[in-house]
Motif scaffolding. Structure first.
Motif, short mmCIF file in Angstrom:
data_model
loop_
_atom_site.label_atom_id
_atom_site.label_comp_id
_atom_site.label_asym_id
_atom_site.label_seq_id
_atom_site.Cartn_x
_atom_site.Cartn_y
_atom_site.Cartn_z
N PHE A 167 94.98 0.60 98.41
CA PHE A 167 95.26 1.95 97.96
C PHE A 167 94.30 3.00 98.53
O PHE A 167 93.10 2.74 98.65
N VAL A 168 94.85 4.17 98.81
CA VAL A 168 94.07 5.39 98.97
C VAL A 168 94.61 6.36 97.92
O VAL A 168 95.79 6.74 97.96
N ASN A 169 93.75 6.77 96.99
CA ASN A 169 94.14 7.63 95.87
C ASN A 169 93.37 8.94 95.93
O ASN A 169 92.14 8.94 95.91
N VAL A 170 94.09 10.04 96.00
CA VAL A 170 93.47 11.36 96.04
C VAL A 170 93.79 12.08 94.73
O VAL A 170 94.94 12.42 94.46
N VAL A 192 99.53 5.05 99.46
CA VAL A 192 98.75 6.29 99.40
C VAL A 192 99.34 7.17 98.31
O VAL A 192 100.55 7.42 98.28
N ASN A 193 98.47 7.64 97.42
CA ASN A 193 98.88 8.53 96.34
C ASN A 193 98.14 9.85 96.48
O ASN A 193 96.93 9.91 96.27
N LEU A 194 98.89 10.89 96.85
CA LEU A 194 98.33 12.23 96.98
C LEU A 194 98.76 13.01 95.74
O LEU A 194 99.86 13.58 95.70
N ASN A 195 97.91 13.03 94.74
CA ASN A 195 98.27 13.62 93.46
C ASN A 195 97.31 14.73 93.03
O ASN A 195 96.90 14.81 91.88
N SER A 196 96.96 15.57 93.99
CA SER A 196 96.12 16.72 93.68
C SER A 196 96.84 17.65 92.72
O SER A 196 98.07 17.80 92.76
N LYS A 197 96.08 18.30 91.86
CA LYS A 197 96.68 19.07 90.77
C LYS A 197 97.12 20.47 91.19
O LYS A 197 98.07 21.02 90.62
N SER A 198 96.45 21.09 92.17
CA SER A 198 96.73 22.48 92.51
C SER A 198 97.45 22.64 93.85
O SER A 198 98.46 23.34 93.94
N SER A 199 96.93 22.00 94.90
CA SER A 199 97.56 22.15 96.21
C SER A 199 97.38 20.90 97.06
O SER A 199 96.36 20.21 96.97
N VAL A 218 103.64 11.70 97.03
CA VAL A 218 103.05 13.03 97.12
C VAL A 218 103.48 13.85 95.91
O VAL A 218 104.68 14.06 95.68
N ASN A 219 102.50 14.30 95.13
CA ASN A 219 102.73 15.15 93.97
C ASN A 219 103.61 14.43 92.93
O ASN A 219 104.58 15.00 92.43
N THR A 220 103.26 13.21 92.60
CA THR A 220 104.04 12.44 91.63
C THR A 220 103.21 12.05 90.42
O THR A 220 103.61 11.18 89.66
N GLY A 221 102.06 12.69 90.24
CA GLY A 221 101.20 12.35 89.12
C GLY A 221 101.70 12.91 87.80
O GLY A 221 102.84 13.36 87.67
#
Length: 297
Positions: A167-170, A192-199, A218-221
């Motif tokens: 995993f790569v988790n952001v 890879v999970n790109l789950n940043s809250k703002s952008s 991407v954006n699935t948090g």
């Protein structure tokens, strides 16, 4: 351990089940000839206001392998290399930042060498390996004008069990990934999970590439309200012949704000010399949500 207000400079190589703890106002782990931080079956904890990890060579900024762990708690974290910034391998875990971290910055500028291995910003390879980023801002800049194996984020599981294990988790509030070739790549049970809250911003000729048994989200948090800007294609890629080349890969993109946009195409590709049939890509899946004025151009 170093006390508050101290400055540490130099490279670090730890092996044989050792544990290293570093504490100080400013920590600089650098090398002009080799990997700056090399962990082999060992643990590292850094607590500082600012931590710099860099090498001037075609080696790693930070390499953790064989069950190592590295936790870098700092207000600012900067990583630089000419080959790979942070690399978690063979069952190792790297955690960059905490809730108080304002910036994690990774700069990797390749020089055309080591083309077969690729130039990477943040990478996890082989089962039970992971890289996690926390804090306010992540910025990854990766480039090499000489070859195409350039990845901002890379999760390479090296297996095809169908269950993600690498995993790569952001989790940072904002994430920016810029690459001269591929922004985000996952293969072989990598995720890879790109789950940043703002952008979330990814800018590369290929924004996302997935191969056999991989996932990119991407954006699935939990909140999934980030402004998402993707500039580049989403590529389902066949890298190998036979069963190992089946592209049973999945990409999930959640664009649900008026400032969200994807500028690119969804496509299938394959390594030169392969002659894929339609069944190779039968397991490829793109889940795309466009809502609240988000656009796909």
């Amino acid at each position: 351990a170093l006390g508050e207000g101290s400055v540490l400079t130099g490279s670090l190589h730890a092996t044989a089940a050792s544990k290293v703890e570093v504490e100080g106002e400013s920590v600089s782990l650098t090398s002009k000839t080799n990997t700056a931080v090399h962990l082999d079956g060992s643990d590292l904890v850094v607590a500082a206001q600012k931590t710099v990890i860099s090498t001037d060579t075609n080696w790693y900024g930070l390499q953790a392998k064989n069950g190592s762990t590295a936790t870098i708690d700092a207000g600012i974290i900067e990583v630089a290399s000419k080959f790979s910034g942070v690399y978690a391998d063979t069952g190792s875990e790297v955690i960059l930042g905490n809730e108080d971290t304002t910036l994690v910055k990774v700069d990797v500028v390749g020089n055309g060498e080591d083309a077969n291995y690729g130039v990477t910003g943040l990478a996890a390879r082989q089962p039970n390996s992971s890289v996690t980023v926390n804090g306010s801002n992540l910025k990854v800049e990766v480039s090499d004008s000489e070859h195409q194996y350039v990845y901002g984020l890379l999760a390479q599981g090296m297996t095809t069990t169908g269950t993600p294990a690498t995993f790569v988790n952001v989790n940072s509030d904002n994430a920016e990934i810029n690459s001269s070739a591929v922004g985000v790549m996952a293969s072989g049970d990598g995720e890879v999970n790109l789950n940043s809250k703002s952008s979330i911003a990814v800018d590369a000729p290929v924004a996302i590439e997935v191969r056999n048994g991989a996932k990119v989200n991407v954006n699935t948090g939990k909140d999934a309200k980030a402004d998402v800007v993707l500039n580049g294609n989403v590529d389902f890629h066949q890298a190998y012949a036979g069963k190992d080349g089946l592209v049973t890969a999945e990409v999930t993109l959640n664009l649900n704000t008026a400032n969200s946009v994807w500028n690119g195409n969804a496509l299938a590709s394959w390594k030169e010399g392969l002659n894929p049939t339609a069944e190779i890509f039968e397991g490829a899946k793109l889940n795309l949500t466009l809502a609240n004025g988000a656009q796909w151009n």
